[in-house]
Design a protein around this motif. Structure first.
Motif, PDB file in Angstrom:
ATOM      1  N   THR A  30      39.333  36.562  38.862  1.00  0.00           N
ATOM      2  CA  THR A  30      39.181  37.359  37.651  1.00  0.00           C
ATOM      3  C   THR A  30      40.244  36.977  36.621  1.00  0.00           C
ATOM      4  OG1 THR A  30      38.334  39.205  38.962  1.00  0.00           O
ATOM      5  CG2 THR A  30      39.110  39.718  36.745  1.00  0.00           C
ATOM      6  N   ASN A  31      39.808  36.853  35.368  1.00  0.00           N
ATOM      7  CA  ASN A  31      40.712  36.560  34.255  1.00  0.00           C
ATOM      8  C   ASN A  31      41.197  37.870  33.638  1.00  0.00           C
ATOM      9  OD1 ASN A  31      42.010  35.855  31.912  1.00  0.00           O
ATOM     10  ND2 ASN A  31      40.213  34.985  30.917  1.00  0.00           N
ATOM     11  N   MET A  32      42.481  38.169  33.791  1.00  0.00           N
ATOM     12  CA  MET A  32      43.109  39.318  33.144  1.00  0.00           C
ATOM     13  C   MET A  32      44.310  38.844  32.321  1.00  0.00           C
ATOM     14  SD  MET A  32      41.163  41.779  33.992  1.00  0.00           S
ATOM     15  CE  MET A  32      42.049  43.265  33.557  1.00  0.00           C
ATOM     16  N   ILE A  33      44.203  37.630  31.760  1.00  0.00           N
ATOM     17  CA  ILE A  33      45.320  37.024  31.036  1.00  0.00           C
ATOM     18  C   ILE A  33      45.566  37.720  29.704  1.00  0.00           C
ATOM     19  CG2 ILE A  33      46.153  34.918  29.934  1.00  0.00           C
ATOM     20  CD1 ILE A  33      44.564  33.372  32.108  1.00  0.00           C
ATOM     21  N   GLY A  34      44.549  37.856  28.905  1.00  0.00           N
ATOM     22  CA  GLY A  34      44.704  38.484  27.590  1.00  0.00           C
ATOM     23  C   GLY A  34      43.367  38.536  26.889  1.00  0.00           C
ATOM     24  N   TYR A  35      43.235  39.452  25.920  1.00  0.00           N
ATOM     25  CA  TYR A  35      41.956  39.663  25.249  1.00  0.00           C
ATOM     26  C   TYR A  35      41.406  38.421  24.575  1.00  0.00           C
ATOM     27  CZ  TYR A  35      42.501  44.631  26.088  1.00  0.00           C
ATOM     28  OH  TYR A  35      42.642  45.842  26.682  1.00  0.00           O
ATOM     29  N   LYS A  36      42.262  37.576  24.066  1.00  0.00           N
ATOM     30  CA  LYS A  36      41.794  36.405  23.319  1.00  0.00           C
ATOM     31  C   LYS A  36      41.883  35.115  24.113  1.00  0.00           C
ATOM     32  CE  LYS A  36      43.039  38.418  18.902  1.00  0.00           C
ATOM     33  NZ  LYS A  36      43.802  38.284  17.674  1.00  0.00           N
ATOM     34  N   ASP A  37      42.243  35.204  25.386  1.00  0.00           N
ATOM     35  CA  ASP A  37      42.493  33.993  26.166  1.00  0.00           C
ATOM     36  C   ASP A  37      41.408  33.743  27.205  1.00  0.00           C
ATOM     37  OD1 ASP A  37      44.977  33.279  24.964  1.00  0.00           O
ATOM     38  OD2 ASP A  37      45.900  34.934  26.049  1.00  0.00           O
ATOM     39  N   TRP A 108      41.384  37.041  43.689  1.00  0.00           N
ATOM     40  CA  TRP A 108      42.486  36.499  42.903  1.00  0.00           C
ATOM     41  C   TRP A 108      42.413  37.081  41.507  1.00  0.00           C
ATOM     42  CZ3 TRP A 108      45.969  33.410  45.311  1.00  0.00           C
ATOM     43  CH2 TRP A 108      45.573  32.820  46.507  1.00  0.00           C
ATOM     44  N   MET A 109      43.571  37.446  40.942  1.00  0.00           N
ATOM     45  CA  MET A 109      43.631  37.954  39.578  1.00  0.00           C
ATOM     46  C   MET A 109      44.651  37.131  38.795  1.00  0.00           C
ATOM     47  SD  MET A 109      44.395  41.803  38.136  1.00  0.00           S
ATOM     48  CE  MET A 109      45.841  41.994  39.160  1.00  0.00           C
ATOM     49  N   ALA A 117      47.124  37.913  44.422  1.00  0.00           N
ATOM     50  CA  ALA A 117      46.090  37.972  45.456  1.00  0.00           C
ATOM     51  C   ALA A 117      46.020  39.402  45.984  1.00  0.00           C
ATOM     52  CB  ALA A 117      46.418  37.008  46.592  1.00  0.00           C
ATOM     53  N   TYR A 118      44.817  39.859  46.238  1.00  0.00           N
ATOM     54  CA  TYR A 118      44.624  41.226  46.723  1.00  0.00           C
ATOM     55  C   TYR A 118      44.871  41.300  48.223  1.00  0.00           C
ATOM     56  CZ  TYR A 118      42.585  45.771  47.596  1.00  0.00           C
ATOM     57  OH  TYR A 118      42.394  47.076  47.983  1.00  0.00           O
ATOM     58  N   TRP A 125      48.122  44.359  44.943  1.00  0.00           N
ATOM     59  CA  TRP A 125      48.071  42.985  44.457  1.00  0.00           C
ATOM     60  C   TRP A 125      49.442  42.360  44.655  1.00  0.00           C
ATOM     61  CZ3 TRP A 125      43.674  40.594  43.029  1.00  0.00           C
ATOM     62  CH2 TRP A 125      42.557  41.400  42.767  1.00  0.00           C
ATOM     63  N   ASP A 126      49.484  41.221  45.351  1.00  0.00           N
ATOM     64  CA  ASP A 126      50.734  40.521  45.629  1.00  0.00           C
ATOM     65  C   ASP A 126      50.854  39.295  44.725  1.00  0.00           C
ATOM     66  OD1 ASP A 126      51.253  42.320  47.688  1.00  0.00           O
ATOM     67  OD2 ASP A 126      50.284  41.044  49.191  1.00  0.00           O
ATOM     68  N   PHE A 127      52.021  39.133  44.092  1.00  0.00           N
ATOM     69  CA  PHE A 127      52.274  37.982  43.227  1.00  0.00           C
ATOM     70  C   PHE A 127      52.311  36.710  44.082  1.00  0.00           C
ATOM     71  CE2 PHE A 127      54.968  34.991  40.919  1.00  0.00           C
ATOM     72  CZ  PHE A 127      54.331  35.002  39.685  1.00  0.00           C
ATOM     73  N   ARG A 128      51.595  35.655  43.648  1.00  0.00           N
ATOM     74  CA  ARG A 128      51.554  34.407  44.412  1.00  0.00           C
ATOM     75  C   ARG A 128      52.088  33.197  43.665  1.00  0.00           C
ATOM     76  NH1 ARG A 128      48.246  34.893  49.042  1.00  0.00           N
ATOM     77  NH2 ARG A 128      48.732  36.994  49.741  1.00  0.00           N
ATOM     78  N   PHE A 129      51.691  32.983  42.399  1.00  0.00           N
ATOM     79  CA  PHE A 129      52.076  31.788  41.660  1.00  0.00           C
ATOM     80  C   PHE A 129      52.416  32.132  40.221  1.00  0.00           C
ATOM     81  CE2 PHE A 129      50.208  29.501  45.064  1.00  0.00           C
ATOM     82  CZ  PHE A 129      48.920  30.001  45.284  1.00  0.00           C
ATOM     83  N   SER A 130      53.335  31.386  39.666  1.00  0.00           N
ATOM     84  CA  SER A 130      53.681  31.520  38.256  1.00  0.00           C
ATOM     85  C   SER A 130      53.024  30.385  37.476  1.00  0.00           C
ATOM     86  CB  SER A 130      55.206  31.452  38.081  1.00  0.00           C
ATOM     87  OG  SER A 130      55.530  31.379  36.719  1.00  0.00           O
TER      88      SER A 130
END
Length: 133
Positions: A30-37, A108-109, A117-118, A125-130
């Motif tokens: 899922t893309n939750m980056i930003g409204y315009k991205d 994945w979010m 990752a859920y 939700w656990d942080f996985r990558f930057s």
């Protein structure tokens, strides 16, 4: 004795085949980056190329599959946004890691910070990558 051992091996094989035949896995990104991205993503395994997808904010892509009998199923993805400014290559599903991790529901979010990752065991939700590695 040999007949009993043969029967046990047959039962083990049948049980394994039933488990593999029933065990579909769902992967969702899922893309939750930003409204315009918009996020561009391509995913593939050695058997399946899922093609390129463009996900707007809040959109998801998902697929279902059965892991192979040899337990080597791997789906690799490449995601990018802001043209090529931010890019991540990652394993969206790897049997030996994810069969006992996310099980049959791997989510994945993607956010502005990176990828999460859920974890169904902790319902978090656990942080996985930057993006900035």
């Amino acid at each position: 004795m040999a007949a009993a051992m043969t029967r046990m091996l047959q039962l083990l094989l049948i049980t394994t085949l039933i488990h593999v035949a029933r065990g579909k896995v769902r992967v969702q990104i899922t893309n939750m980056i930003g409204y315009k991205d918009d996020m561009n993503i391509t995913c593939q395994s050695s058997d399946d190329d899922l093609g390129q997808h463009v996900l707007s904010y809040g959109q998801s892509m998902e697929w279902k599959f059965k892991p192979n009998f040899s337990k080597t199923t791997l789906f690799h993805c490449n995601a990018r946004w802001c043209d090529v400014m931010r890019r991540i290559d990652f394993g969206a599903y790897e049997y030996m890691k994810d069969h006992y991790g996310c099980g049959s529901d791997c989510r994945w979010m993607f956010t502005i910070d990176g990828v999460y990752a859920y974890d169904s065991k902790t319902d978090s939700w656990d942080f996985r990558f930057s993006w900035y590695s």
